[in-house]
Structures are given as C-alpha cells and as structure tokens.
Scaffold this motif. Structure first.
Motif, mmCIF file in Angstrom:
data_model
loop_
_atom_site.group_PDB
_atom_site.id
_atom_site.type_symbol
_atom_site.label_atom_id
_atom_site.label_comp_id
_atom_site.label_asym_id
_atom_site.label_seq_id
_atom_site.Cartn_x
_atom_site.Cartn_y
_atom_site.Cartn_z
ATOM 1 N N VAL A 190 2.852 -8.183 -3.747
ATOM 2 C CA VAL A 190 2.953 -8.182 -2.291
ATOM 3 C C VAL A 190 4.411 -8.105 -1.857
ATOM 4 O O VAL A 190 5.277 -8.792 -2.410
ATOM 5 C CB VAL A 190 2.319 -9.464 -1.716
ATOM 6 N N THR A 191 4.678 -7.265 -0.841
ATOM 7 C CA THR A 191 5.967 -7.301 -0.170
ATOM 8 C C THR A 191 5.756 -7.064 1.314
ATOM 9 O O THR A 191 4.841 -6.338 1.714
ATOM 10 C CB THR A 191 6.963 -6.282 -0.744
ATOM 11 N N GLY A 203 -0.823 -17.390 -2.575
ATOM 12 C CA GLY A 203 -1.622 -16.550 -1.682
ATOM 13 C C GLY A 203 -0.885 -15.254 -1.418
ATOM 14 O O GLY A 203 -0.327 -14.647 -2.335
ATOM 15 N N LEU A 204 -0.830 -14.843 -0.154
ATOM 16 C CA LEU A 204 -0.215 -13.565 0.205
ATOM 17 C C LEU A 204 1.252 -13.773 0.568
ATOM 18 O O LEU A 204 1.690 -13.481 1.684
ATOM 19 C CB LEU A 204 -0.985 -12.932 1.357
ATOM 20 N N ALA A 214 4.018 -12.184 -4.745
ATOM 21 C CA ALA A 214 2.814 -12.665 -5.432
ATOM 22 C C ALA A 214 1.960 -11.496 -5.895
ATOM 23 O O ALA A 214 2.015 -10.399 -5.329
ATOM 24 C CB ALA A 214 1.991 -13.550 -4.496
ATOM 25 N N PRO A 215 1.135 -11.698 -6.934
ATOM 26 C CA PRO A 215 0.164 -10.656 -7.306
ATOM 27 C C PRO A 215 -0.699 -10.299 -6.088
ATOM 28 O O PRO A 215 -1.131 -11.186 -5.340
ATOM 29 C CB PRO A 215 -0.669 -11.316 -8.401
ATOM 30 N N ASN A 237 -4.772 -7.347 -8.323
ATOM 31 C CA ASN A 237 -3.549 -6.906 -9.003
ATOM 32 C C ASN A 237 -3.040 -5.596 -8.412
ATOM 33 O O ASN A 237 -2.504 -4.739 -9.122
ATOM 34 C CB ASN A 237 -3.784 -6.778 -10.503
ATOM 35 N N GLY A 238 -3.203 -5.466 -7.094
ATOM 36 C CA GLY A 238 -2.684 -4.305 -6.388
ATOM 37 C C GLY A 238 -3.557 -3.076 -6.421
ATOM 38 O O GLY A 238 -3.206 -2.052 -5.819
ATOM 39 N N ARG A 239 -4.683 -3.143 -7.089
ATOM 40 C CA ARG A 239 -5.573 -1.978 -7.192
ATOM 41 C C ARG A 239 -6.813 -2.185 -6.331
ATOM 42 O O ARG A 239 -7.425 -3.246 -6.374
ATOM 43 C CB ARG A 239 -6.007 -1.758 -8.639
#
Length: 364
Positions: A31-32, A327-328, A332-333, A359-361
């Motif tokens: 997360v960014t 969390g977000l 974080a993942p 995991n971003g997917r």
C-alpha cells in the motif's frame, strides 16, 4: 494483472472508522498513498468502499468434523475464506500442518495456535493432544513453540460422569501453564462454553476466551478489568439447539444447559461489550461448520446489539491491531476488500465483496 502493474484503488478507503481517504495505490504488492512517479507498464483501477482484509479470529484450516484433512481440502477451505474477504485467519487449533499455506501468495495469512490441548477423553476425537494436568505445562510449551504466538486450551467439555459441562483443569495447572506460555512469548486462549472455568482461567492470566457463552454478571467485570478478549462465534452458538436435541436422551442436564446458554447468547455478548470487554469476530469454521461465514458472524454481532462500526472493527481495524498485523497503512501488504456500499451503514454488504485483493493482486 502483471507483477509490474500498479493497482489504483479509488472511492472511499476506510483506513479506520473515521480515517477515510479517496484513493490508494498498490506498488510491488504494498500500500502507498503517494501517487507513483515512475510510469507503470499497466495500471488497473478498482472502485468502491474499501476495508482492510477481514479477520476471522476463530477458524480451523486443515480440520473437519472428523479430524485433520488433506492438503487439497485445506486449500478449498482457505479459498472459501478468501472469497468472502477473510484474508487473515487466527487458526484456533488444528492437528494439521498447514505451514505450506505460508508459501502461497493467493491464500489467506494464518496465525496458528498449534494443536488443541484437552483433558483425556474430554474433547472431539482426533482433534487435540489429550493429556492430564501434570503434563499441561510441557504441552503448552511445545505448542507455544510450534504456533504463531498463540496456544489453545480446551477449558471445559462434557463430563460424562456428571452429565454436564465441567471445567477441565485445576486452577494451579492453568496458572503454571499460562505463565509458561507467556514466558515463551505466546498468548493463551481457551474453548469455554460454560460458567465454571472462567474465573480460574482469567485469574490465571489467560488472554482470550472462545465462545464465552458462560459469562455472567459476576465474571464480566473481571474480564473487563483484566482486558481479556472474547470471540463469541455466534454462528456456531446457533447450532446449540440441535446439539441439545441430539444429546437429550443420554445427557438431559447438559442439553438443558446448552439451551440456556443459547437463549441468552445475545444478552451475554452485549453485556460484555457494554462493560468494555474486547470482542472480536470468529466463526469456528472447519469443525462441523462451513468456511466463509465471517460476514454472517459480523451480522450476528450487530444482532447482539453491538454498533455496526464496532462490529466492523471486530473483523478489521481492531482485530488486526489485536493480532499485531497491519491494516491499510503505508507500506503494508495490500490485503483489502472492495464493496458496493458503505459497510458502516449496513454490515450485510460484507456478504458480497466486489473485489478481493490479496498481496496486491486482484483475486478471481
């Protein structure tokens, strides 16, 4: 979606119950909140109301009603949880070795409590280490080393000679065992349906109680004072009338007791919440219960009278903080779930996620 793609999540991102942002990005699976400067080969956009990946704080991957299951069955269980958005699971006892799941980026993250520790012939067959009190400290130490920071005791169960639920462990045995777990850096939780074992466990320093149907106006203040959490598993408690009917001929006293615990279940949970006892969402999936029920459990918490935002926190922000997982937050993942509408207004939207991102997917 390729490994080099950037995911752009737009809408209303519920970083916390009051911390709501318009968008986030996922770069390299994390997360960014800073817009990426370098151009991506691909940008995928999803929109909606966004929560951190849900937590099922009492679940059993690798277990069914008869005992341990094979890897293919455990995989199906984990995928079913993922589909509803349960991306972090506290596995509250399993005889199966599910460490292989940690290598799968498409399966939920699991925090294990090792194998159940029960009194001899006082639990479901093929589930637990079945031991006597003199061995409790040694087995707690063993499972503390095997688990991911948790140990699971069976605090009470039917005593066939008595014909009802009774406490499984002497007070001094649990005190020594919990002290040993804490020395090793693990927290301890216990299965408890009835009233009898609760005071001894809490005064011995236990960290959490599963089910907690036996809470009373005498013990609730003790839980609140000590900060002992409960995971009510109300979707499991709903099965008590059927269990009682099945055992009535042989154990009428136990059956009546189970019915009483069921009848007051909502009042019990609400009284605990009102007293300040931490409450978290867990389903008890994997024994006789199906997986993928965490949305139903959150709805049950609201039926018990817990406000919607706090019921959401019991499976998102608060639960993740309790378990020590992010969390977000920045870096974080990227484990998140996207919905059509604001879950703070109606928790029933949890039953129909628009997108699940692990995991971003974006999962299929």
């Amino acid at each position: 979606m390729s490994d080099h793609a950037v995911l752009h999540v737009k809408g209303r991102v519920l970083v916390g119950p009051e911390d709501v942002r318009d968008e986030l990005w996922v770069v390299g699976g994390r997360v960014t909140y800073d817009r990426p400067v370098a151009p991506a080969t691909e940008t995928v956009t999803v929109t909606g109301w966004v929560l951190p990946g849900l937590v099922d704080a009492h679940c059993h991957v690798g277990l069914d009603g008869h005992g341990p299951v094979d890897a293919a069955t455990a995989e199906k269980q984990a995928l079913t949880d993922r589909e509803i958005g349960a991306l972090l699971i506290r596995d509250a006892g399993s005889p199966s070795d599910t460490r292989w799941i940690d290598d799968r980026e498409d399966l939920p993250k699991i925090i294990r409590a090792g194998r159940h520790i029960a009194r001899t012939r006082r639990y479901i067959r093929n589930y637990a280490h079945e031991i006597e009190p003199e061995d409790l400290v040694a087995y707690v130490a063993q499972e503390a080393r095997r688990g991911d920071g948790w140990v699971k005791l069976v605090g009470d169960w039917i005593d066939r000679e008595v014909g009802d639920l009774t406490a499984c462990w002497p007070r001094e045995a649990v005190r020594a065992a919990i002290a040993e777990a804490h020395r090793l850096g693990a927290r301890v939780t216990a299965h408890c349906f009835a009233e009898d074992s609760l005071r001894d466990l809490v005064e011995a320093g236990i960290d959490c109680i599963e089910h907690a149907t036996g809470l009373t106006e005498e013990t609730i203040p003790l839980f609140a004072e000590r900060g002992v959490a409960i995971v009510p598993t109300l979707v499991n408690i709903a099965t008590f009338p059927d269990l009682a009917a099945g055992g009535e001929a042989k154990f009428p006293r136990w059956s009546q007791h189970m019915r009483r615990l069921h009848e007051r279940r909502y009042d019990t949970v609400r009284a605990a919440y009102d007293a300040g006892v931490p409450v978290y969402a867990g389903t008890d999936a994997g024994g006789s219960l199906a997986h993928g029920l965490v949305a139903a459990e959150v709805a049950e918490l609201t039926l018990a009278g817990i406000p919607a935002v706090d019921a959401l926190s019991a499976t998102t922000w608060g639960a993740r903080e309790w378990l020590g997982r992010p969390g977000l937050v920045e870096g974080a993942p990227a484990d998140l779930v996207v919905y059509e509408a604001d879950p703070r207004e109606d928790v029933r939207v949890l039953a129909a996620p628009r997108r699940v991102v692990l995991n971003g997917r974006v999962m299929g």
